[in-house]
Design an enzyme around this catalytic site. Sequence first.
Site, mmCIF file in Angstrom:
data_model
loop_
_atom_site.group_PDB
_atom_site.id
_atom_site.type_symbol
_atom_site.label_atom_id
_atom_site.label_comp_id
_atom_site.label_asym_id
_atom_site.label_seq_id
_atom_site.Cartn_x
_atom_site.Cartn_y
_atom_site.Cartn_z
ATOM 1 N N ARG A 10 0.880 -1.185 0.000
ATOM 2 C CA ARG A 10 0.000 0.000 0.000
ATOM 3 C C ARG A 10 0.910 1.225 0.000
ATOM 4 O O ARG A 10 1.674 1.417 0.951
ATOM 5 C CB ARG A 10 -0.904 -0.014 1.230
ATOM 6 C CG ARG A 10 -1.602 1.313 1.485
ATOM 7 C CD ARG A 10 -2.692 1.201 2.534
ATOM 8 N NE ARG A 10 -3.842 0.498 2.007
ATOM 9 C CZ ARG A 10 -5.028 0.429 2.624
ATOM 10 N NH1 ARG A 10 -5.203 1.030 3.780
ATOM 11 N NH2 ARG A 10 -6.021 -0.226 2.069
ATOM 12 N N HIS B 92 -7.372 1.045 -6.311
ATOM 13 C CA HIS B 92 -7.605 0.098 -5.205
ATOM 14 C C HIS B 92 -8.270 -1.164 -5.785
ATOM 15 O O HIS B 92 -9.443 -1.449 -5.522
ATOM 16 C CB HIS B 92 -8.486 0.757 -4.146
ATOM 17 C CG HIS B 92 -8.439 0.097 -2.798
ATOM 18 N ND1 HIS B 92 -7.652 -1.011 -2.534
ATOM 19 C CD2 HIS B 92 -9.082 0.391 -1.629
ATOM 20 C CE1 HIS B 92 -7.822 -1.368 -1.273
ATOM 21 N NE2 HIS B 92 -8.683 -0.541 -0.707
ATOM 22 N N GLN C 27 -10.056 -3.942 -3.462
ATOM 23 C CA GLN C 27 -11.370 -3.540 -2.966
ATOM 24 C C GLN C 27 -12.427 -3.739 -4.049
ATOM 25 O O GLN C 27 -13.512 -4.269 -3.795
ATOM 26 C CB GLN C 27 -11.331 -2.069 -2.521
ATOM 27 C CG GLN C 27 -12.668 -1.564 -2.010
ATOM 28 C CD GLN C 27 -13.096 -2.221 -0.708
ATOM 29 O OE1 GLN C 27 -12.337 -2.232 0.258
ATOM 30 N NE2 GLN C 27 -14.302 -2.768 -0.657
ATOM 31 N N ASP D 35 -17.384 6.910 -0.976
ATOM 32 C CA ASP D 35 -16.097 6.765 -0.271
ATOM 33 C C ASP D 35 -15.807 8.107 0.403
ATOM 34 O O ASP D 35 -16.439 9.118 0.062
ATOM 35 C CB ASP D 35 -14.999 6.406 -1.299
ATOM 36 C CG ASP D 35 -13.627 6.195 -0.675
ATOM 37 O OD1 ASP D 35 -13.552 5.971 0.556
ATOM 38 O OD2 ASP D 35 -12.617 6.256 -1.410
ATOM 39 N N CYS E 133 -16.503 1.391 0.719
ATOM 40 C CA CYS E 133 -15.334 0.537 0.958
ATOM 41 C C CYS E 133 -14.878 0.569 2.415
ATOM 42 O O CYS E 133 -14.166 -0.321 2.849
ATOM 43 C CB CYS E 133 -14.195 0.939 0.039
ATOM 44 S SG CYS E 133 -13.730 2.679 0.205
ATOM 45 N N ARG F 90 -13.524 -8.967 1.025
ATOM 46 C CA ARG F 90 -12.104 -8.709 0.780
ATOM 47 C C ARG F 90 -11.316 -10.004 1.002
ATOM 48 O O ARG F 90 -10.429 -10.356 0.235
ATOM 49 C CB ARG F 90 -11.586 -7.626 1.744
ATOM 50 C CG ARG F 90 -12.102 -6.223 1.479
ATOM 51 C CD ARG F 90 -11.552 -5.632 0.217
ATOM 52 N NE ARG F 90 -10.109 -5.557 0.186
ATOM 53 C CZ ARG F 90 -9.382 -4.557 0.697
ATOM 54 N NH1 ARG F 90 -9.975 -3.526 1.256
ATOM 55 N NH2 ARG F 90 -8.058 -4.575 0.611
#
Length: 309
Positions: free
Chosen positions: A105, A132, A135, A228, A268, A296
């Site tokens: 990340r 991402h 996700q 988000d 998310c 996930r």
Amino acid sequence: MSEINFKGRDFISLADYTREELFFLLEQAKELKKNPLQPLLAGKNLALLFEKPSVRTRVSFEVGMNQLGGSAIMLPPEQVQLGKRESVADVAKVLSRYVDGIMVRTFAHSTILELAENADVPVINGLTDLLHPCQVLADLFTIWEKKGKLEGLKLVYLGDGSNNMAHSLMLGGAIMGLEVVIASSGEYRPDQSIAAKTQELSAKYGGRVSFETDPQAAARSADILYTDVWASMGQESEANLRRKVLAKYQLNQALLECAKPDCLVMHCLPAHYGEEITLEVAQSANSVIYDQAENRLHAQKAVLVQLLG
Ligand code: CP
Ligand code: NVA
């Protein structure tokens, strides 16, 4: 299906995978959700390299590796200090001598690209400022589970149209044949290169991706409403400005009423309740936010089995 081969590949952008390959991963995720404990990665190790905080990504990858008979090694930001204590290239080369895969990340997307270029093992994108994909793979799996299909569904993403979630939803939606509407203010449009790639993928696969500034018009007849945070990790200093500019894109009850009655509400997480989404809507019968979080685990296990197995 015989030509599908994931072994040794990176998982950096959904755009690197075909619709057939993504469906293969969704099928495998479904199977792993039914039978979670299979020693398919016995003896394998995954490094978890973070420049930013995490709950879901860290725990789902670690639990995923454990359930598959392997192990994960957590490397928090202060320990590795990617590019500060030592070069990104050296970290990639050294980790490749110990582990079978690197989940990373980062802030800059260029950091993960440099890492992947120098690593001899698969590199998995656990979020960058640009994308991402893990996700969105889990989100596609969630939608597919709930709706029984992906093609033709209308997904409306509200809020910051220029962030990693908007971008990966555009790419994933285009590949899987969804209609994706990004509803945001003109200041927060998607990245040009992502928009161009999305157009190319839509033409190939039959998805449709558009940008809309009117949230009510966007939400009309939606099958999925997605949001988000307005200020992503690293953008904390812009939070006040973004709160003002993006206020009308809040996912609230009035907006939910513009969508289809069986519309899925997605986020998310982490969420800032009362900002991009009201607590009422997040806790409504339409909400699938915790299913997304759970998925996930299953979706990433499919990626791990295919790339590292
Ligand atoms: N959704 C998500 O990636 O959560 P974390 O930042 O907690 O990993
Ligand atoms: N856009 C958010 C997603 C968090 C999972 C961020 O980058 O902070």
